[in-house]
Design a protein around this motif. Structure first.
Motif, PDB file in Angstrom:
ATOM      1  N   LEU A 527       0.847  -1.198   0.000  1.00 25.92           N
ATOM      2  CA  LEU A 527       0.000   0.000   0.000  1.00 25.92           C
ATOM      3  C   LEU A 527       0.878   1.242   0.000  1.00 25.92           C
ATOM      4  CD1 LEU A 527      -2.910  -0.587   2.535  1.00 25.92           C
ATOM      5  CD2 LEU A 527      -3.076  -0.436   0.063  1.00 25.92           C
ATOM      6  N   GLU A 528       0.390   2.272  -0.676  1.00 27.74           N
ATOM      7  CA  GLU A 528       1.041   3.580  -0.597  1.00 27.74           C
ATOM      8  C   GLU A 528       0.139   4.491   0.206  1.00 27.74           C
ATOM      9  OE1 GLU A 528       2.692   7.202  -3.452  1.00 27.74           O
ATOM     10  OE2 GLU A 528       2.336   5.215  -4.295  1.00 27.74           O
ATOM     11  N   ILE A 529       0.611   4.892   1.369  1.00 30.04           N
ATOM     12  CA  ILE A 529      -0.200   5.701   2.270  1.00 30.04           C
ATOM     13  C   ILE A 529       0.641   6.845   2.814  1.00 30.04           C
ATOM     14  CG2 ILE A 529      -1.723   3.813   2.955  1.00 30.04           C
ATOM     15  CD1 ILE A 529      -0.073   3.502   5.456  1.00 30.04           C
ATOM     16  N   ALA A 530      -0.056   7.884   3.294  1.00 33.21           N
ATOM     17  CA  ALA A 530       0.613   8.999   3.954  1.00 33.21           C
ATOM     18  C   ALA A 530       0.728   8.661   5.434  1.00 33.21           C
ATOM     19  CB  ALA A 530      -0.165  10.289   3.755  1.00 33.21           C
ATOM     20  N   SER A 531       1.945   8.498   5.897  1.00 30.27           N
ATOM     21  CA  SER A 531       2.170   8.155   7.296  1.00 30.27           C
ATOM     22  C   SER A 531       3.456   8.819   7.771  1.00 30.27           C
ATOM     23  CB  SER A 531       2.274   6.632   7.473  1.00 30.27           C
ATOM     24  OG  SER A 531       2.545   6.297   8.807  1.00 30.27           O
ATOM     25  N   LYS A 532       3.432   9.339   8.988  1.00 31.44           N
ATOM     26  CA  LYS A 532       4.599   9.972   9.602  1.00 31.44           C
ATOM     27  C   LYS A 532       5.128  11.124   8.752  1.00 31.44           C
ATOM     28  CE  LYS A 532       5.848   5.781  12.057  1.00 31.44           C
ATOM     29  NZ  LYS A 532       6.897   4.808  12.418  1.00 31.44           N
ATOM     30  N   GLY A 533       4.196  11.846   8.143  1.00 31.57           N
ATOM     31  CA  GLY A 533       4.566  13.055   7.446  1.00 31.57           C
ATOM     32  C   GLY A 533       5.042  12.872   6.025  1.00 31.57           C
ATOM     33  N   ILE A 534       5.139  11.654   5.545  1.00 32.92           N
ATOM     34  CA  ILE A 534       5.591  11.429   4.175  1.00 32.92           C
ATOM     35  C   ILE A 534       4.739  10.341   3.547  1.00 32.92           C
ATOM     36  CG2 ILE A 534       7.985  12.134   4.598  1.00 32.92           C
ATOM     37  CD1 ILE A 534       8.719   9.231   4.912  1.00 32.92           C
ATOM     38  N   ASN A 535       4.790  10.264   2.213  1.00 33.79           N
ATOM     39  CA  ASN A 535       4.109   9.186   1.516  1.00 33.79           C
ATOM     40  C   ASN A 535       4.993   7.949   1.537  1.00 33.79           C
ATOM     41  OD1 ASN A 535       1.761  10.575   0.819  1.00 33.79           O
ATOM     42  ND2 ASN A 535       2.719  11.480  -0.976  1.00 33.79           N
ATOM     43  N   LEU A 536       4.467   6.887   2.089  1.00 31.32           N
ATOM     44  CA  LEU A 536       5.222   5.656   2.220  1.00 31.32           C
ATOM     45  C   LEU A 536       4.644   4.589   1.310  1.00 31.32           C
ATOM     46  CD1 LEU A 536       5.647   5.389   6.096  1.00 31.32           C
ATOM     47  CD2 LEU A 536       7.326   6.189   4.449  1.00 31.32           C
ATOM     48  N   GLU A 537       5.528   3.898   0.592  1.00 28.02           N
ATOM     49  CA  GLU A 537       5.104   2.725  -0.160  1.00 28.02           C
ATOM     50  C   GLU A 537       5.503   1.513   0.661  1.00 28.02           C
ATOM     51  OE1 GLU A 537       5.603   0.655  -4.561  1.00 28.02           O
ATOM     52  OE2 GLU A 537       6.205   2.731  -4.247  1.00 28.02           O
ATOM     53  N   MET A 538       4.526   0.916   1.288  1.00 25.43           N
ATOM     54  CA  MET A 538       4.778  -0.187   2.198  1.00 25.43           C
ATOM     55  C   MET A 538       4.597  -1.506   1.450  1.00 25.43           C
ATOM     56  SD  MET A 538       2.723   1.378   5.482  1.00 25.43           S
ATOM     57  CE  MET A 538       3.488   0.291   6.675  1.00 25.43           C
ATOM     58  N   GLU A 539       5.627  -2.332   1.468  1.00 27.06           N
ATOM     59  CA  GLU A 539       5.567  -3.600   0.759  1.00 27.06           C
ATOM     60  C   GLU A 539       4.588  -4.564   1.405  1.00 27.06           C
ATOM     61  OE1 GLU A 539       9.444  -5.203   0.358  1.00 27.06           O
ATOM     62  OE2 GLU A 539      10.164  -3.607  -0.958  1.00 27.06           O
ATOM     63  N   LYS A 540       4.367  -4.403   2.682  1.00 28.59           N
ATOM     64  CA  LYS A 540       3.409  -5.251   3.379  1.00 28.59           C
ATOM     65  C   LYS A 540       2.924  -4.513   4.617  1.00 28.59           C
ATOM     66  CE  LYS A 540       7.372  -7.733   5.328  1.00 28.59           C
ATOM     67  NZ  LYS A 540       8.033  -9.041   5.451  1.00 28.59           N
ATOM     68  N   ILE A 541       1.722  -4.856   5.042  1.00 25.03           N
ATOM     69  CA  ILE A 541       1.093  -4.159   6.165  1.00 25.03           C
ATOM     70  C   ILE A 541       0.665  -5.186   7.203  1.00 25.03           C
ATOM     71  CG2 ILE A 541      -0.868  -2.761   6.890  1.00 25.03           C
ATOM     72  CD1 ILE A 541      -0.803  -1.353   4.326  1.00 25.03           C
ATOM     73  N   ILE A 542       1.121  -4.982   8.413  1.00 24.08           N
ATOM     74  CA  ILE A 542       0.743  -5.872   9.493  1.00 24.08           C
ATOM     75  C   ILE A 542      -0.705  -5.597   9.894  1.00 24.08           C
ATOM     76  CG2 ILE A 542       1.425  -4.424  11.452  1.00 24.08           C
ATOM     77  CD1 ILE A 542       2.801  -6.998  12.580  1.00 24.08           C
ATOM     78  N   GLU A 543      -1.406  -6.617  10.322  1.00 18.35           N
ATOM     79  CA  GLU A 543      -2.839  -6.501  10.609  1.00 18.35           C
ATOM     80  C   GLU A 543      -3.145  -5.477  11.690  1.00 18.35           C
ATOM     81  OE1 GLU A 543      -3.960 -10.477  11.556  1.00 18.35           O
ATOM     82  OE2 GLU A 543      -4.400 -11.020   9.481  1.00 18.35           O
ATOM     83  N   THR A 544      -2.213  -5.268  12.611  1.00 13.19           N
ATOM     84  CA  THR A 544      -2.462  -4.359  13.732  1.00 13.19           C
ATOM     85  C   THR A 544      -2.131  -2.904  13.408  1.00 13.19           C
ATOM     86  OG1 THR A 544      -0.254  -4.893  14.577  1.00 13.19           O
ATOM     87  CG2 THR A 544      -2.100  -6.161  15.447  1.00 13.19           C
ATOM     88  N   PHE A 545      -1.640  -2.635  12.197  1.00 13.90           N
ATOM     89  CA  PHE A 545      -1.314  -1.272  11.795  1.00 13.90           C
ATOM     90  C   PHE A 545      -2.615  -0.479  11.646  1.00 13.90           C
ATOM     91  CE2 PHE A 545      -0.383   1.847   8.384  1.00 13.90           C
ATOM     92  CZ  PHE A 545       0.597   2.570   9.042  1.00 13.90           C
ATOM     93  N   THR A 546      -2.800   0.595  12.440  1.00 21.06           N
ATOM     94  CA  THR A 546      -4.070   1.304  12.519  1.00 21.06           C
ATOM     95  C   THR A 546      -3.851   2.803  12.352  1.00 21.06           C
ATOM     96  OG1 THR A 546      -4.845  -0.375  14.094  1.00 21.06           O
ATOM     97  CG2 THR A 546      -6.143   1.642  13.912  1.00 21.06           C
ATOM     98  N   ILE A 547      -4.437   3.379  11.292  1.00 19.28           N
ATOM     99  CA  ILE A 547      -4.295   4.819  11.054  1.00 19.28           C
ATOM    100  C   ILE A 547      -5.616   5.411  10.589  1.00 19.28           C
ATOM    101  CG2 ILE A 547      -1.863   4.568  10.410  1.00 19.28           C
ATOM    102  CD1 ILE A 547      -2.763   5.201   7.517  1.00 19.28           C
ATOM    103  N   ILE A 548      -5.771   6.715  10.828  1.00 22.25           N
ATOM    104  CA  ILE A 548      -6.888   7.509  10.316  1.00 22.25           C
ATOM    105  C   ILE A 548      -6.311   8.747   9.657  1.00 22.25           C
ATOM    106  CG2 ILE A 548      -8.874   8.927  10.945  1.00 22.25           C
ATOM    107  CD1 ILE A 548      -9.449   7.006  13.205  1.00 22.25           C
ATOM    108  N   ASN A 549      -6.722   8.995   8.410  1.00 20.84           N
ATOM    109  CA  ASN A 549      -6.260  10.179   7.687  1.00 20.84           C
ATOM    110  C   ASN A 549      -7.473  10.924   7.136  1.00 20.84           C
ATOM    111  OD1 ASN A 549      -5.002  12.146   6.177  1.00 20.84           O
ATOM    112  ND2 ASN A 549      -3.598  10.760   5.144  1.00 20.84           N
ATOM    113  N   LEU A 550      -7.795  12.056   7.771  1.00 19.47           N
ATOM    114  CA  LEU A 550      -8.910  12.905   7.343  1.00 19.47           C
ATOM    115  C   LEU A 550      -8.405  14.240   6.805  1.00 19.47           C
ATOM    116  CD1 LEU A 550     -11.260  12.370  10.455  1.00 19.47           C
ATOM    117  CD2 LEU A 550     -11.162  11.027   8.364  1.00 19.47           C
ATOM    118  N   SER A 551      -7.159  14.325   6.450  1.00 15.11           N
ATOM    119  CA  SER A 551      -6.533  15.593   6.087  1.00 15.11           C
ATOM    120  C   SER A 551      -7.019  16.123   4.746  1.00 15.11           C
ATOM    121  CB  SER A 551      -5.007  15.420   6.060  1.00 15.11           C
ATOM    122  OG  SER A 551      -4.623  14.517   5.038  1.00 15.11           O
ATOM    123  N   TYR A 552      -6.816  17.424   4.566  1.00 13.26           N
ATOM    124  CA  TYR A 552      -7.130  18.122   3.315  1.00 13.26           C
ATOM    125  C   TYR A 552      -8.582  17.883   2.881  1.00 13.26           C
ATOM    126  CZ  TYR A 552      -2.272  19.439   2.838  1.00 13.26           C
ATOM    127  OH  TYR A 552      -1.034  19.988   3.048  1.00 13.26           O
TER     128      TYR A 552
END
Length: 740
Positions: A527-552
């Motif tokens: 997934l490519e998501i905005a996390s920690k202030g930058i756009n990250l292309e994550m090769e894999k995502i752990i099930e417990t990874f939890t984020i909310i992005n309501l920006s812009y």
């Protein structure tokens, strides 16, 4: 008497004979028993798996030991697979000369493989898979002419593959994958016509794949992936009529892939991904592929031109997995028109990161009868998402991010009850928030980022819907849209997964798995998501990874204190909205929070000091607001730069240069010292005047004549007190500033 003497002689002789036989048998047993006990001495056994290895039990009955029937009391099998043992392999193992089977896989044995292994001339099967063995593979393996299976994968073995393995004419199974072996592909192996399985993947082998590999006429499994092999794929592989598996991915192979191999009659698995292969695929590849082909994986190469006829490709009856992603195909996807939709067993289709254009064909809807993964992201597709997903849809992962799709989100996707990942970000889709997605009980990732969605995301009435919405949702990204109204925190607080802080002991990655004769095939979702202030292309995502992005977006109002209930959050981005009010101190309850972005709003007040307790916080952005007061100190707040607070004129404290409580008009240090000195002198004068005044009053009562002069002293006192008062206020102000 003579009869008695004869009886005595016979009994005595029988006893001597039995003792002799028994002695020989005991001596014969001693070799194996002592070898095993010596082997045990070198083993670390934390769970006492070998507790039975003692003199109270015959060694043939020890755990993992099997003795022979023909050669009784001789060990023919030593099987300690998965016993959680450690230590080294004792050289005494070479004394088990009748050993046929030696299994110590899935343990933690380390050190080198002893040369004494070469003494086991009857050995047929040896498996040291998944340990931490090191050093080189001993040449003495070439002495074990009876050996049929060698499994040394998953260790740290080094050096080249010994040429002596070419002497093992009975060898049919050779797996050395997952080591640090180097050098060229061993030429001596070409002599082993009995070889059926070669697995040398995930090493550091170099050079070309030789044409003479075709001499291995019984070969049906060839795994050379994850090496540094170069050159072209040899066309001679076509002569291996039994070959079922070709796995060459993640090498440095170049040139064109031999078209003849697509027609290999026995081929079931073809993996060429992550190389530098180029050229066009046969247009009619779906008609030429063998009907038994199950996997076609050519991702991350330089293939170009028109894409194969997808409809005929996916109609191959056994085909389950097709990955053509990360190439340079530039065809029009809707160029294929089919009025009928025949059955297909396809479960995985990835065409992402190409240059495909046109509309998504409507017949894709009929593919999802069995399709679990459909990935079309990062192309130039346009038009709507076909509203053709029927009941019973088995889609688990649907990704169309980074295209030019228009219209509303296809409502028929709610028929895909197994959906876990829905990513439609970076398109031009429109409409209000799709509340109907609540009906997808397995949905973990929802990305609507950078579209044209609008309207409020308001809390639905609990009376109308008694169930909890989005019970499994962990990633929620609706940034860069036109949503309005209050922040939907009250609604989000109904999502159970956002509040669940129970972390499983063994967390898994969001993935799709398929079981085949090759084992469990796993596709981990990138997934490519905005996390920690930058756009990250994550090769894999752990099930417990939890984020909310309501920006812009265009959300208004304050941040509700209820946000503290979302205790599972690891990332929160509310930036670039129109939020007002204070930052709620309840954010400090989000103990797993790693990233917090509240920038570009109109937030006011002080930063809650309680946020200093967020010990996992790595990224903080509160810039471009109207915050005031002291920045929290300690813990993670010692690591944030000035950029985290820019645009807040009222903030003070580290890391800003502005100190809290110090006026902008503060005097220089030297001037301040002079004023303090003057204050001290004035205070001293005042004390003397008060003393003189008191004495004058007393004396004036006794002697009236002195009254006149003491009145003059009173005038002097008043003058000096007036001089003292403003300096006293100034000093109090400075003292107050230091305390603050």
């Amino acid at each position: 008497m003579a009869l008695q003497l004869l009886t005595f002689i016979l009994l005595f002789g029988s006893s001597l004979w039995l003792q002799s036989v028994t002695g020989r048998r005991i001596l014969g047993n001693e070799t194996d028993r002592l070898a095993l006990l010596e082997f045990k001495k070198q083993i670390y056994d934390p769970y006492e798996a070998l507790i039975s290895w003692n003199d109270s039990i015959h060694f043939c009955n020890w755990v993992g030991i099997t003795c022979g029937h023909r050669h009784q009391q001789r060990v023919i099998s030593l099987d300690l697979d998965g016993k959680e043992l450690g230590g080294i392999i004792s050289p005494s193992i070479g004394n088990l000369t009748f050993l046929h089977y030696f299994y110590i896989s899935n343990n933690s044995f380390h050190g080198k493989i002893p040369q004494e292994i070469g003494k086991l001339i009857r050995l047929q099967f040896i498996s040291f898979f998944n340990n931490t063995l090191e050093g080189e593979i001993p040449n003495c393996f070439g002495n074990i002419s009876s050996i049929r299976v060698i499994s040394l994968g998953g260790n740290g073995l080094q050096g080249s593959i010994p040429k002596s393995l070419g002497q093992l004419t009975n060898l049919y199974y050779l797996t050395l994958d997952g080591n640090n072996l180097s050098g060229m592909f061993p030429v001596s192996l070409y002599n082993l016509s009995s070889l059926e399985i070669i697995s040398l993947g995930k090493n550091q082998l170099q050079g070309n794949i030789p044409e003479s590999l075709c001499q291995l006429t019984n070969l049906y499994y060839l795994d050379l992936d994850g090496n540094n092999l170069s050159g072209m794929v040899p066309v001679s592989l076509y002569n291996l009529s039994s070959l079922k598996v070709i796995s060459l991915h993640q090498n440095k192979l170049s040139g064109m892939f031999p078209a003849a191999l697509y027609n290999l009659s026995s081929l079931e698995y073809l993996s060429l991904g992550h190389n530098q292969l180029h050229g066009n695929l046969p247009r009619d590849i779906g008609l030429t592929l063998h009907p038994n082909l199950k996997v076609l994986s050519i991702e991350s190469n330089l293939f170009s031109g028109r894409i194969p006829d997808l409809f005929s490709l996916v109609s191959v009856p056994s085909l389950k997995y097709v990955d053509l992603s990360h190439n340079q195909f530039n065809d029009i996807l809707d160029g294929f028109s089919h009025n009928t939709c025949s059955g297909t067993n396809l479960k995985f289709l990835d065409l992402s990161y190409n240059k495909l254009s046109g509309m998504i064909p409507k017949y894709f809807g009929c593919l999802v009868g069995n399709l679990s993964v459909l990935n079309l992201e990062q192309n130039n597709l346009n038009g709507p998402i076909p509203d053709a997903y029927t009941k019973g849809c088995k889609l688990q992962i649907f990704k169309v991010n980074g295209n030019q799709l228009r219209g509303k989100l296809a409502r028929s996707l709610e028929n895909c009850k197994d959906m876990e990942v829905l990513d439609v970000g970076n398109n031009q889709l429109s409409g209000t928030f799709p509340f109907w997605l609540e009906s997808l009980p397995q949905l973990r990732v929802l990305i609507l980022q950078s579209n044209k969605f609008y309207g409020p995301i308001t809390q639905k009435s609990k009376a109308a819907d008694s169930h909890y919405p989005f019970p499994m949702l962990h990633v929620f990204d609706v940034s860069l849209n036109s949503f309005i109204g209050k922040l939907p925190l009250e609604y989000i607080c109904q999502w159970q997964s956002m509040m669940d802080t129970d972390i499983p002991q063994l967390a898994h990655y969001i993935s799709w798995q398929n079981t085949s004769f090759l084992g469990n095939f796993t596709y981990q979702v990138p997934l490519e998501i905005a996390s920690k202030g930058i756009n990250l292309e994550m090769e894999k995502i752990i099930e417990t990874f939890t984020i909310i992005n309501l920006s812009y977006n265009k959300f208004q109002g304050d941040i509700s204190v209820s946000i503290g209930e979302l205790k599972a959050l690891m990332g929160l981005n509310l930036s670039a909205n129109d939020l007002i009010g204070q930052i709620p101190s309840s954010l400090a309850q989000l103990s797993r929070l790693e990233s917090l972005d509240l920038s570009r709003n109109r937030l006011s007040g002080e930063i809650p000091q309680q946020l200093g307790s967020l010990t996992f916080l790595e990224v903080l952005n509160l810039s471009q607001n109207h915050l005031i007061g002291m920045i929290p100190q300690g813990n993670q707040f010692e690591t944030f730069s000035i950029a985290s607070y820019e645009g807040n004129e009222g903030l003070c404290g580290f890391p800003l240069p502005k100190r809290c409580g110090v006026s902008k008009r503060a005097l220089p240090l030297a001037s301040t010292l002079e004023k303090q000195e003057e204050d001290s002198i004035s205070l001293l004068d005042w004390r003397f005047v008060i003393a003189g005044y008191c004495s004058g009053v007393i004396i004036g009562v006794v002697i009236g004549q002195t009254m006149f002069w003491k009145i003059i002293g009173c005038f002097k006192l008043t003058s000096r007190m007036e001089k003292f008062k403003p300096k006293q206020r100034s000093k109090k102000s400075k003292r107050h500033g230091r305390v603050k």
